[in-house]
Design a protein around this motif. Structure first.
Motif, mmCIF file in Angstrom:
data_model
loop_
_atom_site.group_PDB
_atom_site.id
_atom_site.type_symbol
_atom_site.label_atom_id
_atom_site.label_comp_id
_atom_site.label_asym_id
_atom_site.label_seq_id
_atom_site.Cartn_x
_atom_site.Cartn_y
_atom_site.Cartn_z
ATOM 1 N N VAL A 37 6.807 -8.218 5.780
ATOM 2 C CA VAL A 37 7.360 -8.222 4.403
ATOM 3 C C VAL A 37 6.606 -7.107 3.581
ATOM 4 C CG1 VAL A 37 7.999 -9.073 2.247
ATOM 5 C CG2 VAL A 37 8.451 -10.206 4.547
ATOM 6 N N GLN A 38 7.092 -6.227 3.119
ATOM 7 C CA GLN A 38 6.784 -5.404 1.960
ATOM 8 C C GLN A 38 7.641 -5.209 0.805
ATOM 9 O OE1 GLN A 38 6.417 -1.712 4.808
ATOM 10 N NE2 GLN A 38 4.136 -1.858 4.367
ATOM 11 N N VAL A 39 7.342 -4.880 -0.405
ATOM 12 C CA VAL A 39 8.152 -5.115 -1.487
ATOM 13 C C VAL A 39 7.850 -4.194 -2.436
ATOM 14 C CG1 VAL A 39 8.240 -7.934 -1.301
ATOM 15 C CG2 VAL A 39 6.420 -6.950 -2.668
ATOM 16 N N PHE A 76 -2.865 -0.101 -3.877
ATOM 17 C CA PHE A 76 -1.647 -0.180 -4.775
ATOM 18 C C PHE A 76 -2.202 -0.062 -6.165
ATOM 19 C CE2 PHE A 76 0.005 -2.853 -1.255
ATOM 20 C CZ PHE A 76 0.756 -1.949 -0.735
ATOM 21 N N SER A 89 -2.429 -7.054 -10.456
ATOM 22 C CA SER A 89 -2.277 -8.526 -9.365
ATOM 23 C C SER A 89 -3.702 -8.976 -9.283
ATOM 24 C CB SER A 89 -1.593 -8.058 -8.069
ATOM 25 O OG SER A 89 -0.483 -7.178 -8.268
ATOM 26 N N LEU A 93 1.661 -7.088 7.687
ATOM 27 C CA LEU A 93 1.349 -8.148 8.491
ATOM 28 C C LEU A 93 0.039 -8.664 7.823
ATOM 29 C CD1 LEU A 93 1.831 -6.983 12.375
ATOM 30 C CD2 LEU A 93 2.909 -8.702 10.956
ATOM 31 N N GLY A 123 1.088 0.839 5.467
ATOM 32 C CA GLY A 123 1.110 -0.631 5.816
ATOM 33 C C GLY A 123 1.735 -0.960 6.900
ATOM 34 N N GLY A 174 1.513 -3.853 -9.678
ATOM 35 C CA GLY A 174 1.923 -5.509 -9.778
ATOM 36 C C GLY A 174 3.074 -5.867 -8.892
ATOM 37 N N ASN A 181 -5.579 -3.604 -0.223
ATOM 38 C CA ASN A 181 -4.280 -3.660 -0.911
ATOM 39 C C ASN A 181 -4.607 -3.049 -2.128
ATOM 40 O OD1 ASN A 181 -2.814 -4.163 1.445
ATOM 41 N ND2 ASN A 181 -2.657 -6.390 0.942
ATOM 42 N N ILE A 206 5.638 -12.293 0.143
ATOM 43 C CA ILE A 206 4.629 -11.301 0.542
ATOM 44 C C ILE A 206 3.787 -11.658 1.715
ATOM 45 C CG2 ILE A 206 4.854 -9.673 -1.268
ATOM 46 C CD1 ILE A 206 2.275 -11.053 -2.439
HETATM 47 P P1 ADP Z 1 0.822 -4.045 3.950
HETATM 48 O O1 ADP Z 1 -0.161 -3.891 2.970
HETATM 49 O O2 ADP Z 1 0.121 -3.496 5.412
HETATM 50 O O3 ADP Z 1 2.055 -3.406 3.678
HETATM 51 P P2 ADP Z 1 0.353 -6.618 3.378
HETATM 52 O O4 ADP Z 1 0.669 -8.027 4.168
HETATM 53 O O5 ADP Z 1 -1.039 -6.735 3.518
HETATM 54 O O6 ADP Z 1 0.858 -5.535 4.301
HETATM 55 O O7 ADP Z 1 0.891 -6.697 2.164
HETATM 56 C C1 ADP Z 1 2.360 -6.888 1.914
HETATM 57 C C2 ADP Z 1 2.747 -6.219 0.941
HETATM 58 O O8 ADP Z 1 2.326 -6.901 -0.404
HETATM 59 C C3 ADP Z 1 2.526 -5.099 0.723
HETATM 60 O O9 ADP Z 1 3.337 -4.036 1.369
HETATM 61 C C4 ADP Z 1 2.650 -4.788 -0.806
HETATM 62 O O10 ADP Z 1 4.244 -4.641 -1.461
HETATM 63 C C5 ADP Z 1 2.471 -6.184 -1.475
HETATM 64 N N1 ADP Z 1 1.241 -5.960 -1.997
HETATM 65 C C6 ADP Z 1 -0.124 -6.754 -1.351
HETATM 66 N N2 ADP Z 1 -1.105 -6.328 -2.382
HETATM 67 C C7 ADP Z 1 -0.673 -5.867 -3.458
HETATM 68 C C8 ADP Z 1 -1.346 -5.250 -4.433
HETATM 69 N N3 ADP Z 1 -2.619 -5.782 -4.938
HETATM 70 N N4 ADP Z 1 -0.698 -4.969 -5.688
HETATM 71 C C9 ADP Z 1 0.602 -4.659 -5.428
HETATM 72 N N5 ADP Z 1 1.361 -4.986 -4.189
HETATM 73 C C10 ADP Z 1 0.669 -5.520 -3.288
#
Ligand code: ADP
Length: 589
Positions: free
Chosen positions: A532-534, A491, A573, A547, A544, A518, A487, A527
């Motif tokens: 959930v994706q943000v 990101f 992050s 999950l 992604g 971030g 991740n 998250i």
């Molecule tokens: P995926 O990465 O497969 O979308 P994850 O469960 O691993 O699913 O992560 C969920 C969400 O959290 C991501 O879609 C992203 O929006 C956010 N995220 C996770 N790790 C980071 C990171 N290091 N920096 C920014 N956003 C992150």
């Protein structure tokens, strides 16, 4: 005022003793045997005398005639001097003689009525220029008296009195009190003895004066000739009539007293104090009666109030009891309704859990079945892409890369679904082992490094030297680390990604920091939920499934640890997770 008190007292007595009042009213003076009664009359005004027309007059005459009228007697008045009258009575020539004082000597000669008619006494009256201050002043004096009178010859008469004081005086005996006063007035006698009633009425006319010498108080009666067969009847009748007349304040008796003696004669008057006492008593009775009436009214009013209060309270209690009853019924109904709903929910929940379990089992099976063909698709695509199956042109290469990436992504999704399904179905078990952490780190860095290099990111790592072997599910920890490091690389557009593993007394602390896009503060917790994706991750360009972190949280918490994220939007992050230090594994301190 006195009369008012008396009237009130009479009223009270009337209410208290009604029968006696009635019986008194029923008394009768009538007799069935009319008789002629001969009554002696002598000259002793105002008690009894012959008036100018020759008729009997005075107090005794009026009383006697009243009784005669009541009883139906014919009265024959027989005139004479006092002495003559007494002689006629003794000889039976008359039946009754009024105004006779009782003496024992007379009782041998006449019969007497029992009820006295008057109270009287005698007094000495002096002539002009004669000074008599006491009985002793009678020494040497000439005293005119009524012949045969009890106040002369009686045991308490004037003769006995002067003898008792050894006084020498002479007496002139006359036939009437008028002659006595005439003699005194003429100077023929120094003093005279008469009854006080006669004296009071005649002293001015004869110019004689009262002296302080009073004697021989006596009760005056009707006297009757002896051996007269009518005596019993006459005496009883006269006694009864006189008694009743004296009892009645408005009777002829009291009117005659007032008429003939005025205030000078003693009457059987009720003393003033009796009036006052009676008045006081009446007032007390009225006050007590009034007080008790007021008290009774107050008590009654209070009793009424209290009764109303008690009724109201009882009504309120009854209302309350009924309300309680209704409430109880309502509560019971609601409780049973709730219980029914709760039972239904429980049943539905159990049913859902069962369905969910079936779904998870189905998904787990499906995922497993899908992974095998997908792996071979990804593998063969890669062989073709790398040109190991023969030459391909650039366009074909791009297409194969897309198939490869999508396949990888699909595999990741299937893997995630498989993990979550297993966890939900309760089939995910931790496979604990002791392993050197440095070895794991080396392996992970080797996997991630090409990706970081591709994006020209600096990838560093630090493992605290105190940590050597750890006790955990190595595969799960590897999966978690690959996910969060992946991740971070994904990101982060530029900068660095760093892995740190430290420990304190109780926990190993793993953290992955990046200088990426971030995460907003309000999303730091969500998250970790499934799918959930943000932020920009939702937009195309960041492959992604949403999950990964959900699976990571399950894996860490199942091993007794915690996982969370810290971040500042636009600056990077940091994902941190802990694992409890197993006490059997000694840290290298
Ligand atoms: P995926 O990465 O497969 O979308 P994850 O469960 O691993 O699913 O992560 C969920 C969400 O959290 C991501 O879609 C992203 O929006 C956010 N995220 C996770 N790790 C980071 C990171 N290091 N920096 C920014 N956003 C992150």
């Amino acid at each position: 005022m006195k009369k008012l008190y008396f009237l009130s007292l009479c009223l009270l007595l009337l209410f208290a003793f009604p029968s006696s009042a009635v019986s008194a009213a029923e008394g009768s003076f009538a007799t069935e045997n009319p008789v002629t009664v001969r009554v002696g009359i002598y000259e002793n005004a105002p008690k009894i005398f012959t008036d100018e027309d020759g008729n009997a007059s005075g107090f005794w005459a009026e009383i006697t005639e009243y009784i005669a009228q009541q009883e139906g007697w014919d009265i024959e008045w027989v005139h004479g001097s006092w002495e003559e009258c007494l002689n006629m009575l003794a000889n039976g020539e008359i039946d009754i003689m009024p105004d006779v004082a009782y003496t024992e000597a007379r009782a041998l000669l006449y019969d007497f009525s029992e009820v006295s008619v008057l109270t009287s006494w005698s007094r000495i009256y002096s002539g002009n220029g004669v000074d008599i201050g006491s009985i002793l002043d009678l020494e040497g004096k000439t005293i005119a008296v009524l012949r045969g009178s009890v106040n002369v010859e009686g045991p308490e008469g004037i003769k006995a009195l002067v003898a008792a004081f050894h006084i020498n005086c002479s007496f002139v005996e006359l036939n009437s009190y008028i002659e006595v006063f005439e003699l005194v007035s003429d100077g023929g006698a120094d003093a005279g003895v008469v009854s006080k009633d006669f004296g009071n009425n005649h002293q001015e006319a004869y110019d004689v004066r009262q002296t302080p010498v009073i004697f021989q108080p006596s009760q005056i009666y009707f006297a009757f000739t002896m051996d007269n067969p009518l005596n019993a009847y006459l005496i009883e009748t006269i006694d009864t009539d006189i008694g009743e007349l004296k009892d009645d304040k408005n009777s002829v008796y009291y009117r005659a007293l007032e008429k003939w003696f005025g205030g000078a004669v003693e009457k059987n008057v009720i003393p003033d104090w009796i009036w006052w006492v009676a008045g006081g008593l009446l007032l007390s009775i009225l006050l007590l009666g009034g007080g008790s009436f007021i008290l009774r009214s107050q008590v009654n009013a209070r009793t009424r109030e209290l009764t109303e209060e008690v009724i109201k309270r009882k009504q309120a209690e009854e209302d309350l009891r009924q309300s309680y009853g209704k409430l109880e019924v309502l509560v019971k109904e609601r409780t049973s309704e709730l219980k029914e709903k709760s039972d239904a929910l429980e049943e539905a929940n159990a049913h859902l859990q069962e369905v969910n379990r079936h779904k998870s089992v189905f998904l787990a099976n499906m995922s497993h079945e899908l992974r095998t063909p997908l792996n071979s698709i990804i593998g063969y695509t890669r062989l073709m892409y790398d040109g190991l199956e023969g030459d391909i042109n650039e366009e074909q290469k791009q297409d194969l890369l897309a198939v490869y990436n999508n396949g990888k992504n699909l595999l990741e999704l299937i893997n995630g679904l498989l993990d979550l399904s297993k966890i939900e179905a309760g089939k995910m078990v931790m496979a604990y082992e002791v392993f050197p952490v440095s070895n794991l780190v080396k392996e992970i860095i080797a996997t991630i490094e090409p990706l970081a290099k591709e994006k020209e990111l600096t990838l560093t790592h630090y493992v605290d030297p105190v940590i050597d072997n750890i006790y955990a599910d190595r595969a799960k920890i590897r999966q978690v680390l690959l996910n969060i490091l992946g991740n971070s690389v994904k990101f982060t557009l530029q900068g660095s990604v760093k892995l740190d593993i430290t420990a304190d007394e109780d926990n190993y602390i793993f953290s992955v920091s990046d200088t990426g896009i971030g995460i907003e503060k309000e999303n730091l917790e969500v998250i970790f939920d499934s799918f959930v994706q943000v932020g920009p991750a939702q937009i195309a360009g960041y492959a992604g499934t949403g999950l990964g972190l959900a699976v990571c949280r399950q894996f860490i918490e199942m091993q007794g640890g915690r996982i969370w994220a810290e971040s500042e939007l636009g600056k990077g992050s940091k994902f941190i997770f802990t694992l409890p230090v197993n006490k059997k594994i000694i840290l290298n301190r």
